[in-house]
Each structure stands twice: as C-alpha cells, then as structure tokens.
Design a protein around this motif. Structure first.
Motif, PDB file in Angstrom:
ATOM      1  N   GLU A 209       0.775  -1.247   0.070  1.00 51.63           N
ATOM      2  CA  GLU A 209      -0.150  -0.061  -0.217  1.00 51.63           C
ATOM      3  C   GLU A 209       0.927   1.225   0.072  1.00 51.63           C
ATOM      4  OE1 GLU A 209      -3.327   2.346   2.773  1.00 51.63           O
ATOM      5  OE2 GLU A 209      -3.299  -0.014   2.961  1.00 51.63           O
ATOM      6  N   LEU A 210       0.569   2.137  -0.968  1.00 51.84           N
ATOM      7  CA  LEU A 210       1.305   3.482  -1.128  1.00 51.84           C
ATOM      8  C   LEU A 210       0.590   4.524  -0.328  1.00 51.84           C
ATOM      9  CD1 LEU A 210       2.412   2.891  -4.696  1.00 51.84           C
ATOM     10  CD2 LEU A 210       3.710   2.397  -2.751  1.00 51.84           C
ATOM     11  N   GLU A 211      -0.689   4.708  -0.785  1.00 53.36           N
ATOM     12  CA  GLU A 211      -1.357   5.972   0.064  1.00 53.36           C
ATOM     13  C   GLU A 211      -3.108   5.320  -0.145  1.00 53.36           C
ATOM     14  OE1 GLU A 211      -1.449   9.466  -2.275  1.00 53.36           O
ATOM     15  OE2 GLU A 211      -0.615   8.509  -4.037  1.00 53.36           O
ATOM     16  N   LYS A 212      -3.690   6.307   0.704  1.00 53.14           N
ATOM     17  CA  LYS A 212      -5.304   6.363   0.537  1.00 53.14           C
ATOM     18  C   LYS A 212      -5.861   7.618  -0.125  1.00 53.14           C
ATOM     19  CE  LYS A 212      -6.033   3.158   4.590  1.00 53.14           C
ATOM     20  NZ  LYS A 212      -6.708   3.199   5.866  1.00 53.14           N
ATOM     21  N   VAL A 213      -6.682   7.217  -1.054  1.00 52.07           N
ATOM     22  CA  VAL A 213      -7.198   8.359  -1.853  1.00 52.07           C
ATOM     23  C   VAL A 213      -8.806   8.403  -1.784  1.00 52.07           C
ATOM     24  CG1 VAL A 213      -7.294   9.606  -4.223  1.00 52.07           C
ATOM     25  CG2 VAL A 213      -5.245   8.229  -3.299  1.00 52.07           C
ATOM     26  N   LYS A 267      -4.023   3.119  -3.260  1.00 53.07           N
ATOM     27  CA  LYS A 267      -2.888   3.022  -4.484  1.00 53.07           C
ATOM     28  C   LYS A 267      -1.872   2.083  -3.768  1.00 53.07           C
ATOM     29  CE  LYS A 267      -0.179   5.574  -7.448  1.00 53.07           C
ATOM     30  NZ  LYS A 267       0.543   6.854  -7.623  1.00 53.07           N
TER      31      LYS A 267
END
Length: 276
Positions: A209-213, A267
């Motif tokens: 997991e890279l980021e939450k959008v 993402k």
C-alpha cells in the motif's frame, strides 16, 4: 497366394501414400507467412549488426538506451540476434518499417493512454506467427531471437525512473480473494500488505500500500480474481497455476487501486517475493 501378396502390397502402398500426403498437409499447415522489415538503427538493436554491443557495460547500455529514446520517442525497441546466416536472392513484394508495425495500438497494453508494448501480444501476433527477415541492402537476416525491450525503469544516478504514462485499473478489495491478513504478514524479507489466494508456496505475489485516496470516479471496478484467472498468467491445469513474476511485470505497467467497502481507494504497488 500370389493374389494375396499383391493385395498386401497394394494395401501397404495405399497406407504409405495416405501417410505421405497427410504429412505434407501438416507441414503446409505449419508454414508461416513471411514479413520483411527495414533495419532502423535507432529501433532495431542487435549484436549481429552493432559491433561490440555484447561487450558494453551496464552504464554504457543505459547511455545507449537514452540516445535511442531521444530518436524514437517510444517506450522501447526491438532487440534481435541473427541466426548466423545471410540470405540473398529473395524478392520481397513489400519491405515495412518495424517501428511503424509495432508501435500501434494493436500491440499496446489495453487502455486509453498506454503506449507500452504488450510482449505477449507481440509474440502471439508477430514473432510466433510469421517468418521474419530484416533487410540490409541485398542481404536478408533472419532472427533466431527477437524481443521487445522497454527502456523503463530508467536509471538516473541512484534512482530508478518509471514510465509515468499509464492507464489505471481498479479492483475490489473483497477480503476473500485479495485481502489484508490479520496482524499483517511478513515473509523472511519484507512486510506484505495485501495477498491473493492463488499464490504458490515458493513465490508470493502481493501488493504494497502506497497511499489512500478519496473522491476518485472509476468507470469500472473489476474483480481481481476474474481478471487474474482469465489472463495468460494463470493455468488451471498446472500444479503451479499462477506465473507470479509475469503477473507482477504486467501489472507494474498500470496504476493500481484497491477499492474497499468504505469507498477508499488504496493505491498499491505489485511485487513478488521468492521464499526459500
């Protein structure tokens, strides 16, 4: 007695003729049509036509690729090795540009923006389908190896620069096929965020997991299970059903989001770890 011998010989000859014509039919069915391509010094790269190419070190190869990229304006190039023979006397009706042939949407990864050549499509519709010759004056070179090589990731100092022009895929985070293990999951080498059910014991495909959008508007949210099991990377009839490394390479050419039931868009980055 003589009649029986004659009948036997006639029958044997008939069987031989049937087998002979059947074999000829099979061989004709296996014959490939031939395509002829020009050699493009910036797009068709080969140790067959470039002296000392195999002696170049990693940094020299990177510099060569940057030079090629500035001329071709593509994401990659064709690499081939000749079969060791130069053929003469052929009379092709048409000699095509291999750059124009390959760099069209027919061979690109699915999507609206991608200009990344799908190596699987290229094999199925070109290299495995046709007999190929590269034309050099009155000489014809047939490749025994022909591959598409991407420039990416590009090396810039101590950083890897990835291709930023990608299409986006959205997959449902259903906690059944693709899921976040309770208490996390750690291999011997790396922390893993999301797993899939089709992993083997030796190779583990996972998402980091890279980021939450929020507030994205995907046209379609796909089932990752259906996507993988209908792909060329999965074979139900094999003991090792999923080609994890090939799947990772394919999915790295897309931007990937997992969509949870809170309408959060996670993402993620696909990767594979090989366990001992």
């Amino acid at each position: 007695m003589l009649i029986n011998i004659l009948n036997y010989l006639i029958m044997k000859k008939s069987v031989f003729l049937i087998i002979f014509f059947f074999s000829i039919t099979i061989l004709r069915g296996q014959e490939k049509d031939t395509l002829f391509f020009n050699l493009d010094k910036y797009y068709t790269i080969s140790p067959t036509i470039i002296s000392n190419l195999i002696n170049k070190n990693y940094l020299e190869i990177i510099e060569l690729q940057k030079k090629l990229m500035s001329h071709t304006n593509t994401n990659g190039y064709i690499y081939f090795i000749g079969d060791g023979f130069l053929t003469k006397g052929l009379k092709p009706k048409k000699v095509q540009s291999i750059k124009d042939y390959v760099e069209n949407r027919k061979f690109y990864l699915d999507g609206k923006y991608n200009k990344i050549v799908d190596e699987g499509k290229l094999r199925d519709s070109l290299t495995d389908k046709y007999k190929i010759f590269f034309v050099s004056g009155d000489e014809f070179i047939s490749p025994r190896v022909l591959e598409y090589h991407s420039y990416y990731p590009l090396r810039e100092g101590d950083k890897d620069i990835d291709n930023t022009i990608k299409d986006t895929l959205y997959f449902k985070l259903d906690n059944d096929y693709v899921y976040k293990p309770e208490d996390g999951y750690k291999s011997k080498y790396i922390s893993i965020d999301y797993l899939i059910r089709d992993n083997s014991k030796d190779e583990v495909f996972f998402f980091k997991e890279l980021e939450k959008v929020k507030a994205l508007k995907p046209r379609e949210v796909l089932s990752l299970k259906d996507f993988i099991r209908s792909s060329r990377f999965y074979d139900e009839n094999k003991s090792h059903k999923l080609k994890e490394m090939y799947l990772m390479k394919f999915m790295n050419d897309y931007v990937i989001y997992l969509v949870n039931n809170k309408k959060e868009y996670l993402k993620v980055e696909p990767s594979v770890v090989i366990e001992d």
